[in-house]
Scaffold this active site. Structure first.
Site, mmCIF file in Angstrom:
data_model
loop_
_atom_site.group_PDB
_atom_site.id
_atom_site.type_symbol
_atom_site.label_atom_id
_atom_site.label_comp_id
_atom_site.label_asym_id
_atom_site.label_seq_id
_atom_site.Cartn_x
_atom_site.Cartn_y
_atom_site.Cartn_z
ATOM 1 N N ARG A 18 106.201 -43.514 7.243
ATOM 2 C CA ARG A 18 107.331 -42.731 7.737
ATOM 3 C C ARG A 18 108.550 -43.811 8.481
ATOM 4 O O ARG A 18 108.236 -44.814 8.292
ATOM 5 C CB ARG A 18 107.196 -41.507 8.704
ATOM 6 C CG ARG A 18 106.386 -41.809 9.766
ATOM 7 C CD ARG A 18 106.002 -40.768 10.643
ATOM 8 N NE ARG A 18 104.690 -40.980 11.767
ATOM 9 C CZ ARG A 18 105.126 -41.359 12.970
ATOM 10 N NH1 ARG A 18 106.545 -41.328 13.386
ATOM 11 N NH2 ARG A 18 104.350 -41.570 13.561
ATOM 12 N N ILE A 20 111.101 -46.289 9.403
ATOM 13 C CA ILE A 20 111.958 -47.207 9.136
ATOM 14 C C ILE A 20 111.004 -47.932 8.059
ATOM 15 O O ILE A 20 111.467 -48.332 6.761
ATOM 16 C CB ILE A 20 112.043 -48.407 10.215
ATOM 17 C CG1 ILE A 20 113.068 -47.792 11.144
ATOM 18 C CG2 ILE A 20 112.387 -49.684 9.551
ATOM 19 C CD1 ILE A 20 113.100 -48.884 12.346
ATOM 20 N N ASN A 82 105.939 -54.183 9.882
ATOM 21 C CA ASN A 82 106.529 -53.136 10.367
ATOM 22 C C ASN A 82 106.036 -52.183 11.397
ATOM 23 O O ASN A 82 106.578 -51.589 12.266
ATOM 24 C CB ASN A 82 107.336 -52.163 9.418
ATOM 25 C CG ASN A 82 107.986 -51.049 9.620
ATOM 26 O OD1 ASN A 82 109.056 -50.767 10.259
ATOM 27 N ND2 ASN A 82 107.158 -49.889 9.385
ATOM 28 N N GLY A 84 104.500 -50.223 14.260
ATOM 29 C CA GLY A 84 104.642 -50.399 15.712
ATOM 30 C C GLY A 84 104.339 -49.025 16.450
ATOM 31 O O GLY A 84 104.482 -47.885 15.856
ATOM 32 N N SER A 134 112.358 -55.974 18.086
ATOM 33 C CA SER A 134 113.059 -54.745 18.909
ATOM 34 C C SER A 134 114.224 -55.226 19.850
ATOM 35 O O SER A 134 114.006 -56.331 20.407
ATOM 36 C CB SER A 134 112.218 -53.688 19.388
ATOM 37 O OG SER A 134 113.006 -52.900 20.308
ATOM 38 N N ASN A 141 113.954 -53.392 28.519
ATOM 39 C CA ASN A 141 114.265 -51.876 28.546
ATOM 40 C C ASN A 141 113.481 -51.324 29.544
ATOM 41 O O ASN A 141 112.183 -51.420 29.689
ATOM 42 C CB ASN A 141 114.152 -51.461 27.194
ATOM 43 C CG ASN A 141 114.913 -49.972 27.130
ATOM 44 O OD1 ASN A 141 115.769 -49.785 28.000
ATOM 45 N ND2 ASN A 141 114.286 -49.154 26.192
ATOM 46 N N TYR A 147 105.824 -52.801 25.728
ATOM 47 C CA TYR A 147 106.402 -52.655 24.225
ATOM 48 C C TYR A 147 107.511 -53.847 24.204
ATOM 49 O O TYR A 147 107.276 -54.883 23.338
ATOM 50 C CB TYR A 147 107.134 -51.621 24.120
ATOM 51 C CG TYR A 147 107.970 -51.174 22.985
ATOM 52 C CD1 TYR A 147 107.073 -50.902 21.680
ATOM 53 C CD2 TYR A 147 109.266 -51.607 22.670
ATOM 54 C CE1 TYR A 147 108.048 -50.810 20.591
ATOM 55 C CE2 TYR A 147 109.957 -51.267 21.616
ATOM 56 C CZ TYR A 147 109.225 -51.111 20.267
ATOM 57 O OH TYR A 147 109.866 -50.870 19.217
HETATM 58 P P1 NDP Z 1 107.626 -44.341 13.755
HETATM 59 O O1 NDP Z 1 106.820 -44.041 14.748
HETATM 60 O O2 NDP Z 1 108.410 -43.623 13.026
HETATM 61 O O3 NDP Z 1 106.743 -45.086 12.393
HETATM 62 C C1 NDP Z 1 105.631 -46.085 12.598
HETATM 63 C C2 NDP Z 1 104.659 -46.221 11.590
HETATM 64 O O4 NDP Z 1 103.772 -47.075 11.846
HETATM 65 C C3 NDP Z 1 103.988 -44.553 11.346
HETATM 66 O O5 NDP Z 1 103.867 -44.684 9.839
HETATM 67 C C4 NDP Z 1 102.739 -45.086 12.011
HETATM 68 O O6 NDP Z 1 101.538 -44.341 11.473
HETATM 69 C C5 NDP Z 1 102.555 -46.441 11.556
HETATM 70 N N1 NDP Z 1 101.338 -47.021 12.099
HETATM 71 C C6 NDP Z 1 101.175 -46.908 13.828
HETATM 72 N N2 NDP Z 1 100.149 -47.782 14.075
HETATM 73 C C7 NDP Z 1 99.755 -48.044 13.059
HETATM 74 C C8 NDP Z 1 98.196 -49.123 12.780
HETATM 75 N N3 NDP Z 1 97.670 -49.208 13.891
HETATM 76 N N4 NDP Z 1 97.961 -49.465 11.654
HETATM 77 C C9 NDP Z 1 98.958 -49.172 10.470
HETATM 78 N N5 NDP Z 1 100.091 -48.128 10.706
HETATM 79 C C10 NDP Z 1 100.201 -47.820 11.995
HETATM 80 O O7 NDP Z 1 108.303 -45.825 14.010
HETATM 81 P P2 NDP Z 1 109.795 -46.472 13.470
HETATM 82 O O8 NDP Z 1 109.848 -46.301 12.074
HETATM 83 O O9 NDP Z 1 110.882 -46.079 14.279
HETATM 84 O O10 NDP Z 1 109.540 -48.018 13.961
HETATM 85 C C11 NDP Z 1 109.035 -49.160 12.852
HETATM 86 C C12 NDP Z 1 109.077 -50.354 13.437
HETATM 87 O O11 NDP Z 1 110.646 -50.709 14.068
HETATM 88 C C13 NDP Z 1 108.109 -50.407 14.652
HETATM 89 O O12 NDP Z 1 107.708 -51.742 14.735
HETATM 90 C C14 NDP Z 1 109.037 -50.258 15.893
HETATM 91 O O13 NDP Z 1 108.600 -50.685 17.018
HETATM 92 C C15 NDP Z 1 110.260 -51.065 15.473
HETATM 93 N N6 NDP Z 1 111.628 -50.545 16.190
HETATM 94 C C16 NDP Z 1 111.993 -49.181 16.113
HETATM 95 C C17 NDP Z 1 113.144 -48.835 16.576
HETATM 96 C C18 NDP Z 1 113.420 -47.358 16.791
HETATM 97 O O14 NDP Z 1 114.688 -47.157 17.291
HETATM 98 N N7 NDP Z 1 113.017 -46.472 15.937
HETATM 99 C C19 NDP Z 1 113.985 -49.931 17.487
HETATM 100 C C20 NDP Z 1 113.419 -50.954 17.545
HETATM 101 C C21 NDP Z 1 112.227 -51.417 16.736
HETATM 102 P P3 NDP Z 1 101.462 -42.881 11.649
HETATM 103 O O15 NDP Z 1 102.347 -41.980 10.734
HETATM 104 O O16 NDP Z 1 99.910 -42.685 11.123
HETATM 105 O O17 NDP Z 1 101.408 -42.620 13.245
#
Ligand code: NDP
Length: 240
Positions: A18, A20, A82, A84, A134, A141, A147
């Protein structure tokens, strides 16, 4: 007709369920890449992409995923680290578990994502790695010391690894997104969101597509062939 040169390139995206990650998977697939995505538990199907359950905190699980990807899709050209998580709180309230969880996914997870693929890239003399950092790692922040520390560490990892990999024809870059509309930012209270938006010169949060296009650019052997060790800020002019 010009192209980004990603057709038939095998590219792996972590956290592709889901947000990004999902948008990166969709765009790369549309650009003709052979995409594999991982997530702890696969609960979203992306048409044309290979889904594999793997946890970035577990090196053995990522190695097993790498073996499956090589068998089903062939040698990997691109890796997008990606996945996080956040465990936000003020410094005095953060627990040891909040620190460990965030370090395990956001920092060790990046290492576990790159490690199974990098030697193959060296052997083939080509590859592109993109790590999602980020804005918090870049400018700090409040409420995100754990984080932000991991996201700043990823920038150090990228800049150092780029120096090691250049001689093998492998590029390593980071993207530092600003605030992007996903599940992660849904957790921000509305009042806090309004204050953040007022600080962003574009006066809005970004969309996952904004990051996906930046990823495609940095993966492209055509568009970014001389860019490595760089941090691309995609933040609507929300700089320090
Ligand atoms: P989301 O929380 O929407 O999605 C994160 C995805 O990572 C989920 O599908 C989640 O799975 C998966 N995930 C979490 N833990 C693990 C793991 N241990 N192994 C494999 N997959 C895992 O986050 P975003 O899409 O917003 O963020 C994506 C990246 O961008 C991250 O690194 C985040 O830190 C970074 N970022 C995001 C920003 C924002 O404003 N949204 C800003 C700056 C950076 P599950 O569905 O099971 O939880």
């Amino acid at each position: 007709m010009v192209s980004l040169g990603l057709e038939d390139k095998v590219i792996v995206v972590t956290g592709g369920n889901r947000g990004i990650g999902a948008e990166i998977v969709k765009l790369l697939t549309e650009l003709g890449a052979k995409v594999a995505y991982t997530d702890i538990k696969i609960d979203t199907a992306h048409s044309g992409a290979l889904a594999i359950a793997a946890d970035v905190t577990d090196l053995a699980s990522m190695k097993a995923a790498a073996a499956q990807i090589a068998e089903k899709l062939g040698p990997v050209y691109g890796v997008v680290a990606n996945a996080g998580i956040t465990r936000d709180n003020f410094f005095t309230k953060l627990t040891a578990e909040d620190w460990d969880a965030v370090i395990d996914v956001n920092l060790k997870g990046v290492n576990h994502t790159i490690a199974p693929f990098i030697e193959g890239m060296y052997e083939r003399g080509s590859g592109s790695i993109v790590c999602i950092s980020s804005i918090s790692g870049d400018r700090g922040n409040a409420g995100q010391t754990n984080y932000a520390a991991t996201k700043a560490a990823v920038i150090g990892l990228v800049k150092s690894l780029a120096r090691e990999t250049a001689r093998y024809g492998v590029r390593v870059n980071a993207i530092a997104p600003g605030f992007i509309n996903t599940e992660m930012t849904k957790a921000i209270p509305e009042k806090v969101k309004e204050k953040i938006v007022a600080e962003i010169p574009c006066r809005r949060f970004g969309e996952p597509e904004d990051i996906a296009w930046a990823v495609a650019f940095l993966l492209s052997p055509v568009a970014s062939n001389y860019i490595s060790g760089e941090v691309l800020r995609v933040n609507g002019a929300h700089h320090t």
